[in-house]
Every structure is written in C-alpha cells, then in structure tokens.
Design a protein around this motif. Structure first.
Motif, PDB file in Angstrom:
ATOM      1  N   SER A 127       0.810  -1.226   0.000  1.00 33.36           N
ATOM      2  CA  SER A 127       0.000   0.000   0.000  1.00 33.36           C
ATOM      3  C   SER A 127       0.840   1.270   0.000  1.00 33.36           C
ATOM      4  CB  SER A 127      -0.937   0.014   1.219  1.00 33.36           C
ATOM      5  OG  SER A 127      -0.182  -0.005   2.428  1.00 33.36           O
ATOM      6  N   THR A 128       2.117   1.158   0.398  1.00 33.96           N
ATOM      7  CA  THR A 128       2.992   2.336   0.443  1.00 33.96           C
ATOM      8  C   THR A 128       3.732   2.559  -0.869  1.00 33.96           C
ATOM      9  OG1 THR A 128       4.918   1.120   1.293  1.00 33.96           O
ATOM     10  CG2 THR A 128       3.330   1.951   2.908  1.00 33.96           C
ATOM     11  N   LYS A 129       3.539   1.657  -1.834  1.00 34.32           N
ATOM     12  CA  LYS A 129       4.254   1.755  -3.105  1.00 34.32           C
ATOM     13  C   LYS A 129       3.276   1.657  -4.280  1.00 34.32           C
ATOM     14  CE  LYS A 129       8.386  -0.336  -1.066  1.00 34.32           C
ATOM     15  NZ  LYS A 129       9.346  -1.472  -1.113  1.00 34.32           N
ATOM     16  N   ASP A 177      -9.659  -1.835  -8.478  1.00 35.94           N
ATOM     17  CA  ASP A 177      -9.421  -1.305  -7.125  1.00 35.94           C
ATOM     18  C   ASP A 177     -10.049  -2.172  -6.034  1.00 35.94           C
ATOM     19  OD1 ASP A 177      -7.942   0.902  -8.051  1.00 35.94           O
ATOM     20  OD2 ASP A 177      -9.761   2.063  -8.405  1.00 35.94           O
ATOM     21  N   SER A 178     -10.351  -3.407  -6.378  1.00 38.21           N
ATOM     22  CA  SER A 178     -10.909  -4.351  -5.404  1.00 38.21           C
ATOM     23  C   SER A 178      -9.775  -5.068  -4.677  1.00 38.21           C
ATOM     24  CB  SER A 178     -11.794  -5.369  -6.126  1.00 38.21           C
ATOM     25  OG  SER A 178     -12.251  -6.381  -5.243  1.00 38.21           O
ATOM     26  N   GLU A 235       2.345 -16.800 -10.168  1.00 39.83           N
ATOM     27  CA  GLU A 235       1.982 -17.528  -8.952  1.00 39.83           C
ATOM     28  C   GLU A 235       2.817 -17.082  -7.755  1.00 39.83           C
ATOM     29  OE1 GLU A 235       1.392 -22.174  -7.550  1.00 39.83           O
ATOM     30  OE2 GLU A 235       1.199 -21.612  -9.659  1.00 39.83           O
ATOM     31  N   ASP A 236       4.018 -16.607  -8.011  1.00 40.80           N
ATOM     32  CA  ASP A 236       4.857 -16.101  -6.927  1.00 40.80           C
ATOM     33  C   ASP A 236       4.278 -14.821  -6.330  1.00 40.80           C
ATOM     34  OD1 ASP A 236       5.470 -14.966  -9.488  1.00 40.80           O
ATOM     35  OD2 ASP A 236       7.206 -13.967  -8.603  1.00 40.80           O
ATOM     36  N   ILE A 237       3.501 -14.080  -7.142  1.00 42.16           N
ATOM     37  CA  ILE A 237       2.868 -12.842  -6.667  1.00 42.16           C
ATOM     38  C   ILE A 237       1.831 -13.149  -5.600  1.00 42.16           C
ATOM     39  CG2 ILE A 237       1.486 -10.844  -7.345  1.00 42.16           C
ATOM     40  CD1 ILE A 237       4.415 -10.905  -8.374  1.00 42.16           C
ATOM     41  N   VAL A 238       1.100 -14.228  -5.793  1.00 40.10           N
ATOM     42  CA  VAL A 238       0.049 -14.599  -4.840  1.00 40.10           C
ATOM     43  C   VAL A 238       0.640 -14.834  -3.450  1.00 40.10           C
ATOM     44  CG1 VAL A 238      -1.760 -16.278  -4.331  1.00 40.10           C
ATOM     45  CG2 VAL A 238      -1.349 -15.593  -6.689  1.00 40.10           C
ATOM     46  N   LYS A 239       1.848 -15.358  -3.410  1.00 36.22           N
ATOM     47  CA  LYS A 239       2.504 -15.620  -2.123  1.00 36.22           C
ATOM     48  C   LYS A 239       2.835 -14.330  -1.381  1.00 36.22           C
ATOM     49  CE  LYS A 239       4.738 -19.757  -4.018  1.00 36.22           C
ATOM     50  NZ  LYS A 239       6.051 -20.387  -4.335  1.00 36.22           N
ATOM     51  N   LYS A 240       2.869 -13.211  -2.107  1.00 30.84           N
ATOM     52  CA  LYS A 240       3.259 -11.930  -1.509  1.00 30.84           C
ATOM     53  C   LYS A 240       2.063 -11.059  -1.117  1.00 30.84           C
ATOM     54  CE  LYS A 240       7.479 -11.896  -4.329  1.00 30.84           C
ATOM     55  NZ  LYS A 240       8.240 -11.180  -5.383  1.00 30.84           N
ATOM     56  N   LEU A 241       0.848 -11.541  -1.319  1.00 35.74           N
ATOM     57  CA  LEU A 241      -0.337 -10.769  -0.942  1.00 35.74           C
ATOM     58  C   LEU A 241      -0.327 -10.499   0.560  1.00 35.74           C
ATOM     59  CD1 LEU A 241      -3.052 -12.682  -3.019  1.00 35.74           C
ATOM     60  CD2 LEU A 241      -2.111 -10.417  -3.533  1.00 35.74           C
ATOM     61  N   PHE A 287      -8.847  -0.836   6.579  1.00 35.96           N
ATOM     62  CA  PHE A 287      -7.858  -1.851   6.208  1.00 35.96           C
ATOM     63  C   PHE A 287      -6.958  -1.318   5.085  1.00 35.96           C
ATOM     64  CE2 PHE A 287     -11.604  -4.041   7.841  1.00 35.96           C
ATOM     65  CZ  PHE A 287     -11.048  -4.839   8.838  1.00 35.96           C
ATOM     66  N   PRO A 288      -6.174  -0.290   5.378  1.00 37.11           N
ATOM     67  CA  PRO A 288      -5.407   0.402   4.330  1.00 37.11           C
ATOM     68  C   PRO A 288      -4.248  -0.385   3.736  1.00 37.11           C
ATOM     69  CG  PRO A 288      -4.778   1.216   6.495  1.00 37.11           C
ATOM     70  CD  PRO A 288      -5.960   0.322   6.712  1.00 37.11           C
ATOM     71  N   LYS A 289      -3.847  -1.480   4.375  1.00 34.21           N
ATOM     72  CA  LYS A 289      -2.667  -2.198   3.897  1.00 34.21           C
ATOM     73  C   LYS A 289      -2.983  -3.396   3.010  1.00 34.21           C
ATOM     74  CE  LYS A 289       0.167  -0.878   7.891  1.00 34.21           C
ATOM     75  NZ  LYS A 289       1.003  -1.387   9.011  1.00 34.21           N
ATOM     76  N   LEU A 290      -4.247  -3.599   2.685  1.00 28.99           N
ATOM     77  CA  LEU A 290      -4.611  -4.724   1.831  1.00 28.99           C
ATOM     78  C   LEU A 290      -3.963  -4.614   0.456  1.00 28.99           C
ATOM     79  CD1 LEU A 290      -8.450  -4.935   2.574  1.00 28.99           C
ATOM     80  CD2 LEU A 290      -6.724  -6.629   3.249  1.00 28.99           C
TER      81      LEU A 290
END
Length: 287
Positions: free
Chosen positions: A107-109, A143-144, A244-250, A275-278
């Motif tokens: 959320s900060t980037k 934006d979901s 698929e590696d992106i999903v691990k970083k959610l 919940f601003p960090k989602l």
C-alpha cells in the motif's frame, strides 16, 4: 427517521449476505447487535473473533482448518431472493480467454504493480467463466482488494470498491428502485470437472445456486485433505498461468477480519480507512 431506518435495513441486508468462509451470526457480522448497527461509525471496525472463523497462521491445526472449511461460506442469495435454474445461466464463449490483473502488493508503493495472468476455461464451468468475464469487462474488480488472505488455504477477492456496483451484483439494495431493477441473479450450480488444486480459481458460495462475485484462489491443493473443497461443491473455472509467486506476496496481516457487510455497503471508503494495507487489484482486463 424513515431514511435512517431504510439505511439500517440496507446495511443489515448486506451484512447478511457477506459472511464468507465461516458462518458468522448477524450480530457478529455487523460488529454488535442489530439495534446498535445503525449508530455504528464507519471508522469503527469491529474486532475480529479469532476464536471462530479466522485462520491466524499456517500452523493452525488440521482439525481447526477442517472445521472452518466445512463451514465455507460466501456471498449468497439475498433479498430479493431468486430461484436460479439452468435458464438463468449466462451465454458463454467456449474459447479459453486470459485475464490480466495488475496488483499493488504494498500500500505504500502505488507505483509498483505486479502482474497476475489467469487462464479461464469455459469448458470447466461455462456459467462461472462467463460471469467472471462479464465482471472483469464491467470493471467490477478494479481497485478491489484481496480482503481475505489465509496462508496455506485461500486468497479471496470480489467485493467491488464501487459501492453502487455492489448494490446490484452483491446484495440488491431494496431501498433503491433502480438497484432492484438491475439486480443480478446468482449463478446456478454447475458440476465440477477439475479439482481445487493449487493455483485454480473458484467462485465462493453460501449454498445451492448462490455464486455471485466473490472468487478465491487456492493457495494449496484444497481438493481433499484437510479442506475437502471438492466435496463441498466448489467449482474451479480458471487457473493461474503467470505470477503464482505474486500470490505468495499478498498482504495477509488482516487474515479474515474484514467485515464483508460493511465492505459491500461502503465500498472503497471502508477498505481505505479501516484496512489500508490490503493488496489491491488496480486493474483487470481481458487480453
């Protein structure tokens, strides 16, 4: 007073429809008794009940995971109710199509976006594939956020940042005549043709003929032990082919604490303030 009561009914109805992946009584879903709902501030988030429906980490016992998975629930049929049948299913293209998600993990980037490529198979589940395509083309997922990320289990999305879209697609605002007229019926059930393996996507449901907008990504093989999603009727319609590696970083710090009734009613304002960090799907498009 009449307008306030009408708003209370709408939010209560949304809360009824938005308890997912674990049944939550209405009083808990809205963060208090129904009587207190109307006066609760948007900025006051109810505390998550970690004893009932939130998987807190990957070390959760297999029994706990099994108990939670057996009560797997999501957006269901709401007022006005519908009787779904085969004639309600959307027309489908039989050709496989690809969807590209641009995801902001941190959320900060906001300038850093990661891509997730999803291959959708109408031959696996034609109704689900057609509904997903329609929602992507509508911009429903723009934006979901991934509002429920349970490591070793699922990552769930499908509450629009646009609260007006939620009115017609998720809970049918009975105080809004236009929303009632445009209200979308839930999808009828379909037979499962492939298992809920790691990397597949399925629509969440709350029972028979209740799939609407919420989708989850299987983060592990959930077809059999310990979660048994195949036996519960969850039908994969797509799979991840890139990222698929992106999903691990959610972001998974909130686990299952998002109040889905409030999220559907308030949309993006609720997500950003509570919940601003989602991690957020900034764009979704058909390739």
């Amino acid at each position: 007073m009449r307008a306030t009561f009408a708003s209370f009914l709408v939010l209560l109805n949304a809360a009824k429809c938005c308890t997912a992946f674990g049944f939550v009584p209405i009083s808990k879903a809205v963060g208090g008794s129904p009587a207190a709902l109307a006066s609760r501030s948007l900025l006051r988030s109810s505390s998550p009940d970690t004893s009932e429906d939130i998987v807190t980490d990957a070390t959760t016992s297999r029994r706990s995971v099994l108990n939670r998975s057996l009560s797997l629930l999501a957006i269901g049929s709401c007022l006005p109710s519908y009787k779904a049948n085969a004639e309600d299913s959307l027309s489908t293209d039989e050709e496989t199509y690809t969807v590209l998600f641009s995801i902001q993990l941190d959320s900060t980037k906001p300038e850093e976006l990661s891509e997730l490529e999803i291959e959708c198979h109408p031959d696996w589940a034609p109704g689900a594939a057609a509904r997903f395509k329609e929602l992507v083309e509508l911009g429903f997922y723009k934006d979901s956020p991934f509002f429920r990320v349970l490591p070793g289990f699922i990552a769930q999305f499908g509450i629009s940042a646009d609260k007006e879209k939620n009115k017609t697609w998720m809970y049918c605002d009975t105080t809004d005549k236009e929303a009632v007229k445009l209200c979308k019926q839930p999808l009828p059930d379909e037979p499962r043709k492939v298992p809920n393996k790691k990397g597949t996507l399925s629509f969440a449901s709350s029972g028979k003929n209740s799939r609407r907008t919420q989708v989850f990504i299987n983060l592990t093989d959930n077809s059999g032990l310990p979660n048994f999603l195949d036996g519960q009727g969850f039908v994969p319609f797509a799979r991840i082919v890139r990222g698929e590696d992106i999903v691990k970083k959610l972001n998974d710090e909130y686990k299952g604490s998002v109040n889905q009734g409030k999220a559907a009613y308030y949309g993006q304002e609720y997500f950003e303030k509570i919940f601003p960090k989602l991690s957020v799907i900034r764009d979704a498009k058909i390739l």
